[in-house]
Scaffold this motif. Structure first.
Motif, PDB file in Angstrom:
ATOM      1  N   LEU A  47       8.074  43.897  58.734  1.00 28.22           N
ATOM      2  CA  LEU A  47       7.335  42.402  58.512  1.00 28.22           C
ATOM      3  C   LEU A  47       7.220  41.542  57.096  1.00 28.22           C
ATOM      4  CD1 LEU A  47       3.891  42.056  61.369  1.00 28.22           C
ATOM      5  CD2 LEU A  47       6.597  41.112  61.450  1.00 28.22           C
ATOM      6  N   SER A  48       7.674  42.216  56.266  1.00 23.86           N
ATOM      7  CA  SER A  48       6.472  41.967  55.151  1.00 23.86           C
ATOM      8  C   SER A  48       8.677  41.479  54.558  1.00 23.86           C
ATOM      9  CB  SER A  48       6.515  43.179  54.456  1.00 23.86           C
ATOM     10  OG  SER A  48       5.181  43.688  54.248  1.00 23.86           O
ATOM     11  N   LYS A  49       9.584  41.952  54.914  1.00 21.73           N
ATOM     12  CA  LYS A  49      11.569  41.739  54.866  1.00 21.73           C
ATOM     13  C   LYS A  49      11.509  40.317  55.712  1.00 21.73           C
ATOM     14  CE  LYS A  49      12.771  46.364  53.192  1.00 21.73           C
ATOM     15  NZ  LYS A  49      13.358  47.661  53.152  1.00 21.73           N
ATOM     16  N   GLU A  50      11.062  40.591  56.703  1.00 25.14           N
ATOM     17  CA  GLU A  50      11.599  39.648  58.028  1.00 25.14           C
ATOM     18  C   GLU A  50      10.602  38.038  57.068  1.00 25.14           C
ATOM     19  OE1 GLU A  50       9.861  37.939  62.418  1.00 25.14           O
ATOM     20  OE2 GLU A  50      10.058  40.411  62.067  1.00 25.14           O
ATOM     21  N   ALA A  51       9.509  38.447  56.513  1.00 24.89           N
ATOM     22  CA  ALA A  51       8.546  37.075  56.137  1.00 24.89           C
ATOM     23  C   ALA A  51       9.090  36.473  54.686  1.00 24.89           C
ATOM     24  CB  ALA A  51       7.114  37.549  55.767  1.00 24.89           C
ATOM     25  N   LEU A  52       9.798  38.092  54.121  1.00 29.48           N
ATOM     26  CA  LEU A  52      10.349  37.056  52.514  1.00 29.48           C
ATOM     27  C   LEU A  52      11.895  36.614  53.490  1.00 29.48           C
ATOM     28  CD1 LEU A  52      10.846  37.180  49.394  1.00 29.48           C
ATOM     29  CD2 LEU A  52      12.678  39.628  50.408  1.00 29.48           C
ATOM     30  N   ASN A  53      12.983  37.620  53.883  1.00 29.49           N
ATOM     31  CA  ASN A  53      14.266  36.848  54.468  1.00 29.49           C
ATOM     32  C   ASN A  53      14.190  35.091  55.109  1.00 29.49           C
ATOM     33  OD1 ASN A  53      15.531  38.126  53.359  1.00 29.49           O
ATOM     34  ND2 ASN A  53      15.611  40.095  55.279  1.00 29.49           N
ATOM     35  N   ALA A  54      12.506  35.267  56.032  1.00 27.03           N
ATOM     36  CA  ALA A  54      12.293  34.310  56.727  1.00 27.03           C
ATOM     37  C   ALA A  54      11.586  32.937  55.888  1.00 27.03           C
ATOM     38  CB  ALA A  54      11.347  33.524  57.848  1.00 27.03           C
ATOM     39  N   GLY A  55      11.163  33.259  54.869  1.00 30.56           N
ATOM     40  CA  GLY A  55      10.200  32.150  53.463  1.00 30.56           C
ATOM     41  C   GLY A  55      12.166  32.084  52.741  1.00 30.56           C
ATOM     42  N   PHE A  56      12.880  32.938  52.045  1.00 28.52           N
ATOM     43  CA  PHE A  56      14.300  31.974  51.388  1.00 28.52           C
ATOM     44  C   PHE A  56      14.813  31.127  52.090  1.00 28.52           C
ATOM     45  CE2 PHE A  56      12.851  35.026  48.044  1.00 28.52           C
ATOM     46  CZ  PHE A  56      13.249  34.769  46.808  1.00 28.52           C
ATOM     47  N   LEU A  57      14.583  31.293  53.443  1.00 22.57           N
ATOM     48  CA  LEU A  57      16.037  30.622  54.373  1.00 22.57           C
ATOM     49  C   LEU A  57      15.428  29.400  54.127  1.00 22.57           C
ATOM     50  CD1 LEU A  57      17.918  29.962  56.191  1.00 22.57           C
ATOM     51  CD2 LEU A  57      16.507  31.105  58.011  1.00 22.57           C
ATOM     52  N   LYS A  58      13.878  29.051  54.353  1.00 19.93           N
ATOM     53  CA  LYS A  58      12.682  28.302  54.315  1.00 19.93           C
ATOM     54  C   LYS A  58      13.227  27.295  52.794  1.00 19.93           C
ATOM     55  CE  LYS A  58       9.217  28.968  57.994  1.00 19.93           C
ATOM     56  NZ  LYS A  58       7.950  28.845  57.628  1.00 19.93           N
ATOM     57  N   VAL A  59      12.924  28.393  52.073  1.00 17.57           N
ATOM     58  CA  VAL A  59      14.056  27.683  50.975  1.00 17.57           C
ATOM     59  C   VAL A  59      14.820  26.665  50.204  1.00 17.57           C
ATOM     60  CG1 VAL A  59      13.746  28.551  47.699  1.00 17.57           C
ATOM     61  CG2 VAL A  59      11.637  29.076  49.066  1.00 17.57           C
ATOM     62  N   ILE A  86       1.993  33.350  56.549  1.00 17.87           N
ATOM     63  CA  ILE A  86       0.655  33.256  56.908  1.00 17.87           C
ATOM     64  C   ILE A  86       0.924  32.925  59.162  1.00 17.87           C
ATOM     65  CG2 ILE A  86      -1.027  31.080  57.895  1.00 17.87           C
ATOM     66  CD1 ILE A  86      -1.473  31.076  54.154  1.00 17.87           C
ATOM     67  N   ASP A  87       2.464  32.323  59.104  1.00 15.85           N
ATOM     68  CA  ASP A  87       2.575  32.119  60.216  1.00 15.85           C
ATOM     69  C   ASP A  87       3.479  33.738  61.062  1.00 15.85           C
ATOM     70  OD1 ASP A  87       2.479  29.923  59.540  1.00 15.85           O
ATOM     71  OD2 ASP A  87       4.482  29.015  59.210  1.00 15.85           O
ATOM     72  N   LEU A  88       3.660  34.476  60.105  1.00 18.60           N
ATOM     73  CA  LEU A  88       4.153  35.438  60.979  1.00 18.60           C
ATOM     74  C   LEU A  88       3.049  36.255  60.913  1.00 18.60           C
ATOM     75  CD1 LEU A  88       6.506  37.029  61.989  1.00 18.60           C
ATOM     76  CD2 LEU A  88       6.784  38.089  59.225  1.00 18.60           C
ATOM     77  N   GLY A  89       1.833  36.496  60.254  1.00 20.02           N
ATOM     78  CA  GLY A  89       0.994  37.354  60.285  1.00 20.02           C
ATOM     79  C   GLY A  89      -0.120  36.588  61.818  1.00 20.02           C
ATOM     80  N   ARG A  90       0.071  35.111  61.628  1.00 19.00           N
ATOM     81  CA  ARG A  90      -0.776  34.344  62.614  1.00 19.00           C
ATOM     82  C   ARG A  90      -0.180  35.005  63.670  1.00 19.00           C
ATOM     83  NH1 ARG A  90       0.033  28.277  62.542  1.00 19.00           N
ATOM     84  NH2 ARG A  90      -1.108  29.023  60.278  1.00 19.00           N
ATOM     85  N   LYS A  91       1.248  35.118  64.368  1.00 25.52           N
ATOM     86  CA  LYS A  91       1.812  35.841  65.470  1.00 25.52           C
ATOM     87  C   LYS A  91       1.469  37.293  65.867  1.00 25.52           C
ATOM     88  CE  LYS A  91       5.704  32.812  64.897  1.00 25.52           C
ATOM     89  NZ  LYS A  91       7.735  32.729  64.287  1.00 25.52           N
ATOM     90  N   GLU A  92       1.671  38.020  65.338  1.00 24.25           N
ATOM     91  CA  GLU A  92       1.026  39.818  64.890  1.00 24.25           C
ATOM     92  C   GLU A  92      -0.478  39.401  65.220  1.00 24.25           C
ATOM     93  OE1 GLU A  92       3.581  42.000  64.727  1.00 24.25           O
ATOM     94  OE2 GLU A  92       5.106  40.139  65.237  1.00 24.25           O
ATOM     95  N   ILE A  93      -1.671  38.526  64.856  1.00 25.26           N
ATOM     96  CA  ILE A  93      -2.401  39.109  64.631  1.00 25.26           C
ATOM     97  C   ILE A  93      -3.099  38.404  66.719  1.00 25.26           C
ATOM     98  CG2 ILE A  93      -4.959  39.309  63.325  1.00 25.26           C
ATOM     99  CD1 ILE A  93      -2.644  39.515  60.851  1.00 25.26           C
ATOM    100  N   ARG A  94      -3.840  39.167  66.159  1.00 26.27           N
ATOM    101  CA  ARG A  94      -5.101  38.309  67.626  1.00 26.27           C
ATOM    102  C   ARG A  94      -6.680  38.500  66.843  1.00 26.27           C
ATOM    103  NH1 ARG A  94      -1.357  39.597  69.832  1.00 26.27           N
ATOM    104  NH2 ARG A  94      -0.879  39.226  72.267  1.00 26.27           N
ATOM    105  N   PHE A  95      -7.126  37.620  66.963  1.00 29.00           N
ATOM    106  CA  PHE A  95      -8.162  36.588  65.920  1.00 29.00           C
ATOM    107  C   PHE A  95      -9.303  36.843  67.426  1.00 29.00           C
ATOM    108  CE2 PHE A  95      -7.856  36.100  61.768  1.00 29.00           C
ATOM    109  CZ  PHE A  95      -6.429  35.810  61.582  1.00 29.00           C
ATOM    110  N   SER A  96      -9.926  36.924  67.321  1.00 27.62           N
ATOM    111  CA  SER A  96     -11.573  37.440  68.263  1.00 27.62           C
ATOM    112  C   SER A  96     -11.893  35.509  67.928  1.00 27.62           C
ATOM    113  CB  SER A  96     -12.678  38.295  67.908  1.00 27.62           C
ATOM    114  OG  SER A  96     -13.536  37.797  68.511  1.00 27.62           O
TER     115      SER A  96
END
Length: 194
Positions: A47-59, A86-96
């Motif tokens: 997930l960390s690598k996915e976020a990094l690559n997605a972030g650099f794509l946005k950059v 945050i966006d990726l974490g929001r997709k992966e995490i279910r908040f009560s």
């Protein structure tokens, strides 16, 4: 203009011109710091690598909007990477959605003697052991300095839920950092930062 500013300026111009070498140079320059940032927010390496690559794509997609006069390149990239996490974490995490919490979360005090014995790597390992939602809120509040209102807005949760996650994170960290007799275990030599 110092050497780093000149290097950044050259990379920015190259990236704005969509030059592959400049994009690769920018990626390599910030790769380590930004990957560590992603590890702080996301539990798994994938997930960390996915976020990094997605972030650099946005950059790279939005480098044309960056203005060197208004801010520093590293800070701008960091903001994009944090928001991507945050966006990726929001997709992966279910908040009560329903949480019974006191309006003000209790501040947990950790003895200075305990903190003096900690090594940064040990603390990061403890933070990474927190549950996903709690770790995300802890990082945003304690490390990034966001208010509970801002965290609630970004994660689409109530302020009270954010407070609860922060309080639970502090309690869990306190439990991890102190042994049953109130002292922290000494880290092994393998855990020391050189």
């Amino acid at each position: 203009m110092n050497l780093f500013a000149k290097q950044h300026s050259k990379l920015i111009k190259g990236c704005k011109a969509n030059e592959r070498a400049a994009q690769e140079g920018l990626y390599k320059l910030f790769y380590g710091d930004m990957l560590r940032l992603c590890y702080r927010y996301l539990k798994s390496h994938e997930l960390s690598k996915e976020a990094l690559n997605a972030g650099f794509l946005k950059v790279f997609q939005h480098i044309g909007t960056f203005d060197e006069k208004k801010g520093e390149l590293g800070g701008w990239i960091r903001t994009i990477i944090v928001r991507t996490c945050i966006d990726l974490g929001r997709k992966e995490i279910r908040f009560s959605k329903e949480t019974n919490v006191l309006e003000e979360a209790e501040d947990i005090f950790i003895l200075p003697a305990v903190l003096n014995k900690l090594y940064a790597e040990d603390l990061l390992k403890c933070i990474r052991q927190l549950p996903d939602a709690t770790r995300l809120v802890f990082n945003l509040s304690v490390i990034e300095g966001y208010s509970h209102g801002e965290i609630g807005e970004q994660l689409n949760i109530k302020e009270s839920t954010s407070r609860w996650h922060l309080s639970e994170g502090k309690k869990m960290l306190r439990g991890m950092l102190t042994s049953s007799d109130g002292r922290i275990d000494q880290p092994t030599d393998n855990n020391k930062i050189t």
